[in-house]
Design a protein around this motif. Structure first.
Motif, PDB file in Angstrom:
ATOM      1  N   LEU A 193     -21.148  67.448   5.000  1.00  0.00           N
ATOM      2  CA  LEU A 193     -20.224  68.282   3.673  1.00  0.00           C
ATOM      3  C   LEU A 193     -20.934  68.483   2.508  1.00  0.00           C
ATOM      4  O   LEU A 193     -22.380  68.381   2.205  1.00  0.00           O
ATOM      5  CB  LEU A 193     -20.226  66.759   2.635  1.00  0.00           C
ATOM      6  CG  LEU A 193     -18.614  67.604   1.481  1.00  0.00           C
ATOM      7  CD1 LEU A 193     -17.608  67.367   1.818  1.00  0.00           C
ATOM      8  CD2 LEU A 193     -18.804  66.201   1.471  1.00  0.00           C
ATOM      9  N   SER A 294     -17.433  71.211   7.844  1.00  0.00           N
ATOM     10  CA  SER A 294     -16.989  70.737   7.529  1.00  0.00           C
ATOM     11  C   SER A 294     -15.307  71.067   7.687  1.00  0.00           C
ATOM     12  O   SER A 294     -14.243  70.175   7.383  1.00  0.00           O
ATOM     13  CB  SER A 294     -17.309  70.776   5.195  1.00  0.00           C
ATOM     14  OG  SER A 294     -16.400  70.508   4.709  1.00  0.00           O
ATOM     15  N   GLU A 295     -14.627  72.130   7.329  1.00  0.00           N
ATOM     16  CA  GLU A 295     -13.892  73.025   7.488  1.00  0.00           C
ATOM     17  C   GLU A 295     -13.402  72.402   8.650  1.00  0.00           C
ATOM     18  O   GLU A 295     -11.924  71.899   9.236  1.00  0.00           O
ATOM     19  CB  GLU A 295     -14.178  74.508   7.414  1.00  0.00           C
ATOM     20  CG  GLU A 295     -12.476  74.714   7.914  1.00  0.00           C
ATOM     21  CD  GLU A 295     -13.086  76.754   7.640  1.00  0.00           C
ATOM     22  OE1 GLU A 295     -11.866  77.310   7.658  1.00  0.00           O
ATOM     23  OE2 GLU A 295     -13.356  77.262   7.716  1.00  0.00           O
ATOM     24  N   GLY A 298     -12.450  68.492   8.627  1.00  0.00           N
ATOM     25  CA  GLY A 298     -11.134  68.517   7.596  1.00  0.00           C
ATOM     26  C   GLY A 298     -10.112  68.684   8.478  1.00  0.00           C
ATOM     27  O   GLY A 298      -9.203  67.820   7.987  1.00  0.00           O
ATOM     28  N   THR A 301      -9.258  65.626  10.943  1.00  0.00           N
ATOM     29  CA  THR A 301      -9.159  64.046   9.646  1.00  0.00           C
ATOM     30  C   THR A 301      -7.409  64.694   9.457  1.00  0.00           C
ATOM     31  O   THR A 301      -6.550  63.559   9.439  1.00  0.00           O
ATOM     32  CB  THR A 301     -10.017  63.827   8.908  1.00  0.00           C
ATOM     33  OG1 THR A 301     -10.405  65.068   8.112  1.00  0.00           O
ATOM     34  CG2 THR A 301     -11.076  63.527   9.350  1.00  0.00           C
ATOM     35  N   GLY A 302      -7.073  65.696   9.199  1.00  0.00           N
ATOM     36  CA  GLY A 302      -6.352  65.448   8.316  1.00  0.00           C
ATOM     37  C   GLY A 302      -4.498  65.763   9.104  1.00  0.00           C
ATOM     38  O   GLY A 302      -3.394  64.728   9.012  1.00  0.00           O
ATOM     39  N   PRO A 321     -13.587  65.622   3.615  1.00  0.00           N
ATOM     40  CA  PRO A 321     -13.056  66.318   4.744  1.00  0.00           C
ATOM     41  C   PRO A 321     -13.397  65.485   5.714  1.00  0.00           C
ATOM     42  O   PRO A 321     -11.965  65.297   7.111  1.00  0.00           O
ATOM     43  CB  PRO A 321     -13.433  67.712   4.724  1.00  0.00           C
ATOM     44  CG  PRO A 321     -13.725  67.647   3.259  1.00  0.00           C
ATOM     45  CD  PRO A 321     -14.085  66.652   3.044  1.00  0.00           C
ATOM     46  N   HIS A 322     -14.364  65.608   6.295  1.00  0.00           N
ATOM     47  CA  HIS A 322     -15.131  64.827   7.325  1.00  0.00           C
ATOM     48  C   HIS A 322     -14.490  63.181   7.795  1.00  0.00           C
ATOM     49  O   HIS A 322     -15.398  62.781   8.671  1.00  0.00           O
ATOM     50  CB  HIS A 322     -16.064  64.516   7.515  1.00  0.00           C
ATOM     51  CG  HIS A 322     -17.116  63.995   6.128  1.00  0.00           C
ATOM     52  ND1 HIS A 322     -16.989  64.388   5.324  1.00  0.00           N
ATOM     53  CD2 HIS A 322     -18.144  63.286   6.466  1.00  0.00           C
ATOM     54  CE1 HIS A 322     -18.499  63.827   4.285  1.00  0.00           C
ATOM     55  NE2 HIS A 322     -18.724  62.900   5.575  1.00  0.00           N
TER      56      HIS A 322
END
Length: 376
Positions: A193, A294-295, A298, A301-302, A321-322
């Protein structure tokens, strides 16, 4: 920039293992494990180890970590643990009778124990900020708890149980406005992050290596603001003294410490087996880029959160996000952690939540197996 593709080939993870527990301990990169094996073998040939060997690797790794967080090498101390970093930081921060030390409820014990010990010694008070129900906006609650009596705030960047992301820039601004110090534990965020170090400007910032930094156990890093680099270390080590490179003069017992964060280095920091592991891992993180990591995490997890919601499994709000912490609407099934492990799906239970923390080694098959097991 496109998401980083799956990097499973860089890790030694069997196809049948779905590992979603980076918040507990990351697996090592193959390259990092190889660097550690080569470093360990150096001890088999001690005649090849000279005075420079005690400094070169430490400086290389120190410099890599400094690049990762946007600091100078002079700002980084090499430490063995978060508790060591907390003890160092709190030894060097003034707290007087009647003042408060602000912490978060259910935070990791290393910071809490250190805060309580300092409060008892200084006749100060620990203020514990509970997690708000509903939107889970812990940052707002933490800001409300910081006032003119606050001497110190000890906070994570990401809460280790709930995955809540703390607005550390806002917290830092409030600390500065009341003259309070800020000690950050970034063990659950550093490497996964982004953090704007210049904007936050913490007094001390700590990270263990063995989670999101993809490094070894028993190695960590302590960022020390330049305003605190004249402080007193925990140990009276020889390698943190000026002129320590000259082994012939060590018996001169220099009283002058290094004029940088190096004075806070742990004893035997020149670990020939572990430092190369940490260095190889940080080099890979730098190559990927923390914002890109991070992207990518994310997105994983999303995807998981969206699928689990269809099965009555809710993600806690305000998460990084992570990091994904979830609860079953009907309550956590009995023995769920053990049953998942028996199916080669690995997560952690912390408090009344389940932590699901992937990394770039997780693929679509892992996600499908996780969702199938949890929904069953």
């Amino acid at each position: 920039m496109p998401l980083i593709p799956c990097q499973r080939a860089r890790f030694e993870i069997p196809a049948e293992i779905a590992y979603f527990d980076c918040a507990k301990m990351s697996p090592l990169l193959i390259a990092a494990a190889q660097a550690g094996e080569e470093g360990l073998r150096r001890k088999s040939r001690p005649w090849e180890i000279n005075a420079a060997s005690f400094f070169d690797e430490a400086e290389r790794v120190r410099g890599l970590y400094a690049r990762l967080i946007g600091a100078r090498a002079d700002d980084i101390a090499i430490i063995p643990s978060v508790s060591y970093g907390m003890a160092t930081a709190l030894r060097n921060l003034p707290v007087t009778a009647g003042q408060t030390i602000v912490t978060l409820a259910d935070d990791f014990p290393s910071g809490i124990y250190a805060a309580r010990a300092l409060a008892q010694q200084a006749e100060a008070k620990v203020v514990t900020v509970p997690r708000p129900e509903g939107d889970g906006d812990w940052s707002a609650a933490l800001l409300d708890a910081i006032d003119g009596s606050t001497a110190l705030v000890v906070s994570p960047h990401v809460h280790w149980i709930h995955g809540t992301r703390i607005d550390v820039e806002a917290i830092a601004r409030r600390c500065r406005s009341v003259g309070a110090a800020l000690v950050l534990d970034t063990t659950q965020s550093m490497g996964a992050l982004p953090l704007d170090l210049a904007a936050v400007d913490p007094d001390y910032m700590i990270a263990a290596s063995y989670k999101w930094l993809l490094g070894p156990y028993s190695v960590g890093f302590l960022y020390v603001s330049p305003r605190h680099q004249g402080g007193r270390p925990l140990e009276e080590g020889w390698i943190t003294r000026k002129g320590a490179e000259d082994f012939r003069s060590l018996a001169g017992y220099s009283q002058e410490l290094e004029p940088s964060a190096r004075r806070f280095d742990m004893g035997e920091r020149s670990n020939f087996a572990l430092l190369p592991v940490a260095g190889a891992a940080i080099a890979q993180l730098l190559d990927w880029g923390v914002a890109n990591i991070s992207e990518a995490l994310g997105a994983i997890t999303g995807d998981i959160a969206g699928q689990l919601a269809d099965h009555g499994i809710e993600a806690l709000p305000g998460r990084a996000p992570h990091f994904l912490s979830v609860r079953y609407r009907a309550g956590m099934p009995e023995d769920i952690e053990a049953r998942l492990a028996a199916a080669n799906v690995h997560v952690s239970l912390r408090g009344d939540t389940m932590r699901i923390t992937p990394h770039l080694y997780n693929d679509d098959a892992d996600v499908a197996r996780l969702v199938a097991q949890l929904s069953a």
